[in-house]
Enzyme design. Structure first.
Site, PDB file in Angstrom:
ATOM      1  N   GLU A 173      -3.200   2.805   5.514  1.00  0.00           N
ATOM      2  CA  GLU A 173      -3.094   3.846   4.481  1.00  0.00           C
ATOM      3  C   GLU A 173      -4.037   5.017   4.769  1.00  0.00           C
ATOM      4  O   GLU A 173      -3.675   6.177   4.557  1.00  0.00           O
ATOM      5  CB  GLU A 173      -3.380   3.264   3.093  1.00  0.00           C
ATOM      6  CG  GLU A 173      -2.448   2.131   2.667  1.00  0.00           C
ATOM      7  CD  GLU A 173      -0.978   2.448   2.829  1.00  0.00           C
ATOM      8  OE1 GLU A 173      -0.590   3.627   2.678  1.00  0.00           O
ATOM      9  OE2 GLU A 173      -0.204   1.519   3.134  1.00  0.00           O
ATOM     10  N   GLN A 231       3.013  10.068   1.095  1.00  0.00           N
ATOM     11  CA  GLN A 231       4.313   9.389   1.132  1.00  0.00           C
ATOM     12  C   GLN A 231       5.172   9.681  -0.095  1.00  0.00           C
ATOM     13  O   GLN A 231       6.362   9.364  -0.098  1.00  0.00           O
ATOM     14  CB  GLN A 231       4.126   7.870   1.267  1.00  0.00           C
ATOM     15  CG  GLN A 231       3.519   7.473   2.611  1.00  0.00           C
ATOM     16  CD  GLN A 231       3.418   5.965   2.725  1.00  0.00           C
ATOM     17  OE1 GLN A 231       2.444   5.383   2.259  1.00  0.00           O
ATOM     18  NE2 GLN A 231       4.420   5.341   3.316  1.00  0.00           N
ATOM     19  N   GLY A 261       0.845  -1.188   0.000  1.00  0.00           N
ATOM     20  CA  GLY A 261       0.000   0.000   0.000  1.00  0.00           C
ATOM     21  C   GLY A 261       0.878   1.235   0.000  1.00  0.00           C
ATOM     22  O   GLY A 261       2.029   1.188   0.464  1.00  0.00           O
TER      23      GLY A 261
END
Ligand code: NI
Length: 183
Positions: A139, A50, A45
């Site tokens: 996530e 990120q 994920g």
């Protein structure tokens, strides 16, 4: 395109991500970059913050961690909303591409219900369980500026503190391109 993964210590990982416009012309490229970057890092994920993009988008491909016989799960999530969680909390060891080398046991609800848009802009409301629910919750937290290490007990947190400082200072190697926050 493979983008560098933002490491622990970068404020973008602590920011609440903004909703994405479903007609944003940059969206297809963002999704492609998330898939490319996630697969290159052998992750299951990856959330947009990120790769330094503070938008409510993440991708999941749970196949490497799914039990045999379960249909492979792969999906992009846009503007997700958690609408319900199961009452039972279960432990599972988690890691994060933004926190290389740290793996810790985290308790989370064993099932969730989530409303979200997929990559084609279709609205879904679905229930997820098992490893898929686990990855989605991890996530989803990224979009709220939350990291799995936030859930650790004071004792476990103390044990990973040094490693977190090293990551934030760029003293840790990862087997994929990364970006340390420049002070
Ligand atoms: Ni993560």
């Amino acid at each position: 395109m493979i983008r560098p993964i933002v490491l622990y210590g970068d404020p973008v990982l602590r920011r609440e991500a903004q909703p994405v416009r479903l007609d944003d012309p940059e969206l297809p490229r963002l999704l492609q970059d998330l898939w490319d970057t996630m697969y290159n890092a052998e992750g299951v994920g990856l959330a947009a913050p990120q790769i330094g993009v503070s938008l409510q988008v993440f991708v999941v491909d749970a196949a490497p961690l799914q039990p045999e016989g379960e249909p492979p799960f792969k999906e992009a999530f846009l503007n997700p909303r958690l609408t319900a969680t199961g009452t039972a909390c279960v432990p599972h060891e988690e890691g994060c591409l933004s926190i290389p080398g740290v793996r810790e046991r985290v308790f989370r609800p064993d099932s969730i219900q989530l409303a979200y848009y997929d990559a084609e802009g279709r609205l879904h409301e679905r229930t997820f369980a098992g490893i898929v629910a686990r990855i989605i919750q991890h996530e989803y937290d990224h979009l709220l500026g939350r990291l799995f290490v936030d859930y650790l007990s004071p004792v476990r947190r103390q044990l990973v503190r040094k490693r977190l400082h090293q990551i934030a200072r760029g003293l840790v190697e990862a087997p994929y391109p990364t970006r340390t926050y420049a002070h």
